[in-house]
Design a protein around this motif. Structure first.
Motif, PDB file in Angstrom:
ATOM      1  N   ALA A  42       0.839  -1.208   0.000  1.00 45.00           N
ATOM      2  CA  ALA A  42       0.000   0.000   0.000  1.00 45.00           C
ATOM      3  C   ALA A  42       0.868   1.250   0.000  1.00 45.00           C
ATOM      4  CB  ALA A  42      -0.934  -0.001   1.208  1.00 45.00           C
ATOM      5  N   LEU A  43       1.954   1.229   0.764  1.00 41.03           N
ATOM      6  CA  LEU A  43       2.871   2.364   0.800  1.00 41.03           C
ATOM      7  C   LEU A  43       3.502   2.587  -0.577  1.00 41.03           C
ATOM      8  CD1 LEU A  43       4.346   4.541   2.442  1.00 41.03           C
ATOM      9  CD2 LEU A  43       6.100   2.802   2.942  1.00 41.03           C
ATOM     10  N   ILE A  60       2.711   9.163   7.927  1.00 42.48           N
ATOM     11  CA  ILE A  60       1.811   8.288   7.182  1.00 42.48           C
ATOM     12  C   ILE A  60       1.462   7.134   8.114  1.00 42.48           C
ATOM     13  CG2 ILE A  60       1.549   6.749   5.197  1.00 42.48           C
ATOM     14  CD1 ILE A  60       3.705   8.464   3.775  1.00 42.48           C
ATOM     15  N   ASP A  61       0.183   6.945   8.377  1.00 43.82           N
ATOM     16  CA  ASP A  61      -0.264   5.876   9.266  1.00 43.82           C
ATOM     17  C   ASP A  61      -1.013   4.838   8.439  1.00 43.82           C
ATOM     18  OD1 ASP A  61      -1.224   4.223  11.267  1.00 43.82           O
ATOM     19  OD2 ASP A  61      -1.849   5.870  12.561  1.00 43.82           O
ATOM     20  N   LEU A  62      -0.424   3.641   8.338  1.00 42.41           N
ATOM     21  CA  LEU A  62      -1.022   2.544   7.590  1.00 42.41           C
ATOM     22  C   LEU A  62      -1.658   1.517   8.529  1.00 42.41           C
ATOM     23  CD1 LEU A  62       2.006   2.143   5.196  1.00 42.41           C
ATOM     24  CD2 LEU A  62      -0.206   3.093   4.580  1.00 42.41           C
ATOM     25  N   MET A  67      -7.137   1.845   4.555  1.00 38.77           N
ATOM     26  CA  MET A  67      -7.041   3.292   4.579  1.00 38.77           C
ATOM     27  C   MET A  67      -5.667   3.705   5.094  1.00 38.77           C
ATOM     28  SD  MET A  67      -9.454   6.084   6.526  1.00 38.77           S
ATOM     29  CE  MET A  67      -8.784   5.886   8.160  1.00 38.77           C
ATOM     30  N   ALA A  68      -5.170   4.803   4.559  1.00 38.26           N
ATOM     31  CA  ALA A  68      -3.951   5.422   5.077  1.00 38.26           C
ATOM     32  C   ALA A  68      -4.316   6.823   5.534  1.00 38.26           C
ATOM     33  CB  ALA A  68      -2.881   5.482   3.996  1.00 38.26           C
ATOM     34  N   VAL A  69      -3.735   7.232   6.646  1.00 34.07           N
ATOM     35  CA  VAL A  69      -3.929   8.594   7.123  1.00 34.07           C
ATOM     36  C   VAL A  69      -2.604   9.321   6.922  1.00 34.07           C
ATOM     37  CG1 VAL A  69      -4.410  10.062   9.120  1.00 34.07           C
ATOM     38  CG2 VAL A  69      -5.701   7.941   8.780  1.00 34.07           C
ATOM     39  N   THR A  81      -4.883  16.828   8.269  1.00 34.48           N
ATOM     40  CA  THR A  81      -4.747  15.392   8.086  1.00 34.48           C
ATOM     41  C   THR A  81      -5.684  14.964   6.961  1.00 34.48           C
ATOM     42  OG1 THR A  81      -4.251  15.108  10.415  1.00 34.48           O
ATOM     43  CG2 THR A  81      -5.020  13.163   9.227  1.00 34.48           C
ATOM     44  N   VAL A  82      -5.190  14.043   6.132  1.00 27.85           N
ATOM     45  CA  VAL A  82      -5.958  13.574   4.982  1.00 27.85           C
ATOM     46  C   VAL A  82      -6.055  12.068   5.054  1.00 27.85           C
ATOM     47  CG1 VAL A  82      -6.021  13.455   2.465  1.00 27.85           C
ATOM     48  CG2 VAL A  82      -5.076  15.465   3.567  1.00 27.85           C
ATOM     49  N   GLY A  83      -7.239  11.512   4.891  1.00 22.20           N
ATOM     50  CA  GLY A  83      -7.410  10.047   4.814  1.00 22.20           C
ATOM     51  C   GLY A  83      -7.481   9.635   3.362  1.00 22.20           C
ATOM     52  N   LEU A  84      -6.683   8.653   2.991  1.00 26.57           N
ATOM     53  CA  LEU A  84      -6.668   8.162   1.606  1.00 26.57           C
ATOM     54  C   LEU A  84      -7.024   6.703   1.567  1.00 26.57           C
ATOM     55  CD1 LEU A  84      -3.358   9.837   0.452  1.00 26.57           C
ATOM     56  CD2 LEU A  84      -5.659  10.645   0.005  1.00 26.57           C
TER      57      LEU A  84
END
Length: 84
Positions: A42-43, A60-62, A67-69, A81-84
């Motif tokens: 994912a990264l 980056i929080d996986l 979802m990644a934050v 902060t953006v959630g992807l």
């Protein structure tokens, strides 16, 4: 793009799992306690997208499922902060 020469620090704990700090810009990447291969994949997909969008991540929080934050650096246009 992201290998051993790009890692400055590693942190491991039972509760938080694995996290690394990159060299240069000191981005913190949190992988969480499980599914490391899936999160690494994912990264690998996320980094080019952030680059394309011009987002310089501070963190980056996986650690979330599907979802990644991403927490942009303070000099980002919106700084939120953006959630992807």
């Amino acid at each position: 793009r992201f290998g051993p020469s790009k890692i400055s620090e590693t942190h491991v704990s039972r509760e938080a799992g694995l996290s690394v700090i990159t060299t240069g810009d000191a981005t913190e990447i949190r992988f969480g306690p499980d599914n490391f291969p899936v999160k690494l994949e994912a990264l690998a997909k996320l980094l080019p997208e952030l680059e394309r969008e011009g987002v310089r991540a501070r963190m980056i929080d996986l650690g979330f499922r599907n979802m990644a934050v991403v927490k942009p650096r303070g000099d980002a246009p919106d700084g939120n902060t953006v959630g992807l």
